[in-house]
Design a protein around this motif. Structure first.
Motif, mmCIF file in Angstrom:
data_model
loop_
_atom_site.group_PDB
_atom_site.id
_atom_site.type_symbol
_atom_site.label_atom_id
_atom_site.label_comp_id
_atom_site.label_asym_id
_atom_site.label_seq_id
_atom_site.Cartn_x
_atom_site.Cartn_y
_atom_site.Cartn_z
ATOM 1 N N GLN A 1 -12.360 -8.960 11.473
ATOM 2 C CA GLN A 1 -11.783 -8.613 10.114
ATOM 3 C C GLN A 1 -11.937 -7.412 9.731
ATOM 4 N N THR A 2 -11.119 -6.783 8.907
ATOM 5 C CA THR A 2 -11.001 -5.290 8.478
ATOM 6 C C THR A 2 -10.700 -5.512 6.989
ATOM 7 N N ASP A 3 -11.539 -4.418 6.208
ATOM 8 C CA ASP A 3 -11.232 -4.197 4.967
ATOM 9 C C ASP A 3 -10.471 -3.104 4.600
ATOM 10 N N ASP A 4 -10.265 -2.292 5.755
ATOM 11 C CA ASP A 4 -9.417 -1.087 5.353
ATOM 12 C C ASP A 4 -8.170 -1.107 6.462
ATOM 13 N N VAL A 5 -7.372 -1.936 5.920
ATOM 14 C CA VAL A 5 -5.902 -2.082 6.698
ATOM 15 C C VAL A 5 -5.232 -0.717 6.956
ATOM 16 N N ALA B 1 2.360 -1.298 8.149
ATOM 17 C CA ALA B 1 2.164 -0.637 9.226
ATOM 18 C C ALA B 1 3.644 0.411 8.935
ATOM 19 N N MET B 2 4.749 0.059 8.572
ATOM 20 C CA MET B 2 5.861 1.019 8.446
ATOM 21 C C MET B 2 5.375 2.187 7.379
ATOM 22 N N ALA B 3 4.651 1.564 6.175
ATOM 23 C CA ALA B 3 4.239 2.578 5.090
ATOM 24 C C ALA B 3 3.312 3.877 5.795
ATOM 25 N N CYS B 4 2.654 3.377 6.855
ATOM 26 C CA CYS B 4 1.629 4.338 7.622
ATOM 27 C C CYS B 4 2.496 4.924 8.707
ATOM 28 N N GLY B 5 3.807 4.796 8.836
ATOM 29 C CA GLY B 5 4.615 5.608 9.879
ATOM 30 C C GLY B 5 4.356 4.972 11.133
ATOM 31 N N VAL B 6 3.903 3.906 11.404
ATOM 32 C CA VAL B 6 3.657 3.112 12.568
ATOM 33 C C VAL B 6 5.009 2.129 13.055
ATOM 34 N N ARG C 1 -3.581 3.687 10.730
ATOM 35 C CA ARG C 1 -3.925 5.105 11.011
ATOM 36 C C ARG C 1 -4.308 5.395 12.417
ATOM 37 N N ALA C 2 -5.097 4.388 12.510
ATOM 38 C CA ALA C 2 -5.834 4.755 14.013
ATOM 39 C C ALA C 2 -5.266 4.253 15.316
ATOM 40 N N SER C 3 -3.812 3.578 15.033
ATOM 41 C CA SER C 3 -2.902 3.179 15.935
ATOM 42 C C SER C 3 -1.559 3.981 15.829
ATOM 43 N N SER C 4 -0.860 3.736 17.120
ATOM 44 C CA SER C 4 0.277 4.486 17.091
ATOM 45 C C SER C 4 1.445 3.351 17.352
ATOM 46 N N ILE D 1 1.039 -1.226 0.030
ATOM 47 C CA ILE D 1 -0.019 0.010 -0.076
ATOM 48 C C ILE D 1 0.875 1.264 0.000
ATOM 49 N N VAL D 2 0.385 2.285 -0.556
ATOM 50 C CA VAL D 2 1.106 3.733 -0.302
ATOM 51 C C VAL D 2 -0.188 4.539 0.088
ATOM 52 N N PRO D 3 -0.126 4.593 1.635
ATOM 53 C CA PRO D 3 -1.394 5.538 2.099
ATOM 54 C C PRO D 3 -1.327 6.931 1.692
ATOM 55 N N ASP D 4 -2.412 7.581 1.896
ATOM 56 C CA ASP D 4 -2.474 9.123 1.628
ATOM 57 C C ASP D 4 -1.911 9.641 2.437
#
Length: 377
Positions: free
Chosen positions: A264-268, A294-299, A273-276, A190-193
């Motif tokens: 289950q989540t369809d929005d990884v 996770a790393m791509a989301c900066g987590v 982004r809702a975690s730290s 993924i490449v998150p916004d």
């Protein structure tokens, strides 16, 4: 760039999980670069995932339902046992469908065998004029503990290339006498916004609720960590056969107030982004996509160092923290270290976002194309 016919041959076309997601992503990436891509599955998926309305590749499944294993021949009959002969005839018929696909391909086609079970059918098909790339999507150590180990050595020994996920795993296969080995990491899925703001007191875990994923070990670690950082929540995304047992363990450990079974989540990306902090407690892995995500989301990630692919992705004390496999006290200590230190979370999260770019999809796709050109010389 040479446009090619590329075949992925796998156990299933669209099985939910890391291998299925990797396969669909790479097939799409190659198709978008002008290649003609087909995914051929041996059997229907047990847990199918959605490939989208109009994927840019063809899909074919050889059997209407999962075929049984080869029966053990009766002692006096051997290969002449009628049950064995029927089974082998059915395999050859299915393999003939692969032969038809391969014969219709342009010269220089590449056959990527995603899983070794599928290679049993490719071995029966006519692949004349095309190159075969066999893959093992797990660590050498995990394969060595399973029946797949002997099958990789048997069925991939004559492939044009056997690809492991890391150089370390490739070296281990060379040590087993395989002289056709290379390695190829998974691309960033993924490449998150936008990255996580890392403001929520949430530690996320995403994965199947199964023995292999070690969520029972994570709950033991959380029982040590949670009292030291009140107000934090461990959010478990996923379903699986161990869910009831894990819920019982959670209750017995007195963790119901700090553990959220989120399903289950369809929005990884949204979950991340809702975690730290992200945590992975697997007993075994290959090259886990969810760590890349996770790393791509900066987590920043905390994980058991259970495979070369894990330490290839996460740099200990740089962009995450690694614990010895199964050491729940060490895992808990790493979690507390990140939960208690906002500056450290931000520093490691920012570094994770930078370092994970080495697995950027275009770069990995180009590596595949360079391999195709090399094998086609």
């Amino acid at each position: 760039m040479t446009e090619r016919d590329i075949f992925f041959v796998a156990n299933e076309v669209n099985e939910l999980g890391g291998v299925g997601r990797w396969q669909a992503q790479l097939a799409k990436l190659l198709a978008e670069r002008g290649h003609r891509v087909t995914i051929a599955g041996i059997a229907p998926a047990n847990h199918p995932m959605d490939l989208g309305e109009d994927p840019p590749f063809r899909t074919v499944t050889l059997y209407a339902r999962r075929p049984p294993g080869r029966p053990r021949p009766r002692r006096l009959l051997g290969a002449a046992d009628p049950a064995v002969r029927r089974h082998d005839a059915h395999m050859r018929t299915a393999a003939d469908r692969l032969t038809a696909l391969f014969r219709a391909a342009r010269p220089g086609a590449m056959i990527i065998v995603t899983q070794v079970w599928a290679m049993e059918w490719v071995a029966l098909a006519d692949t004349t004029g095309h190159r075969i790339i066999g893959m093992t999507h797990e660590s050498f150590e995990t394969a060595r503990k399973s029946s797949r180990f002997a099958r990789v050595k048997k069925y991939y020994q004559d492939a044009d290339r056997l690809l492991a996920l890391t150089q370390e795993d490739a070296d281990r296969w060379v040590g087993e006498g395989m002289n056709n080995v290379g390695f190829m990491p998974n691309p960033l899925p993924i490449v998150p916004d936008a990255p996580s703001p890392r403001t929520e007191k949430v530690v996320a875990s995403i994965g199947r609720l199964s023995h292999e994923k070690g969520v029972d070990l994570l709950l033991d670690a959380w029982a040590e960590a949670a009292p030291k950082q009140p107000g934090w929540t461990l959010r478990l995304y996923g379903r699986g056969e161990a869910e009831a047992e894990l819920r019982q363990q959670c209750a017995q450990l007195g963790l119901d107030d700090s553990v959220d079974f989120a399903g289950q989540t369809d929005d990884v990306p949204g979950a991340l982004r809702a975690s730290s902090v992200f945590v992975q407690s697997s007993r075994g892995e290959g090259f886990p996509l969810v760590l890349l995500e996770a790393m791509a989301c900066g987590v920043p990630c905390v994980a058991f160092d259970c495979a070369p692919g894990v330490r290839e992705i996460v740099g200990h004390d740089r962009d995450g923290l690694l614990a010895r496999p199964g050491n729940t006290t060490e895992l808990a200590r790493h979690l507390v270290r990140l939960m208690s230190d906002e500056a450290l979370r931000d520093a490691m999260g920012d570094e994770a976002l930078r370092s994970v770019q080495r697995f950027e999809p275009d770069a990995i796709t180009r590596r595949w194309e360079e391999l195709f050109d090399f094998l086609d010389r």
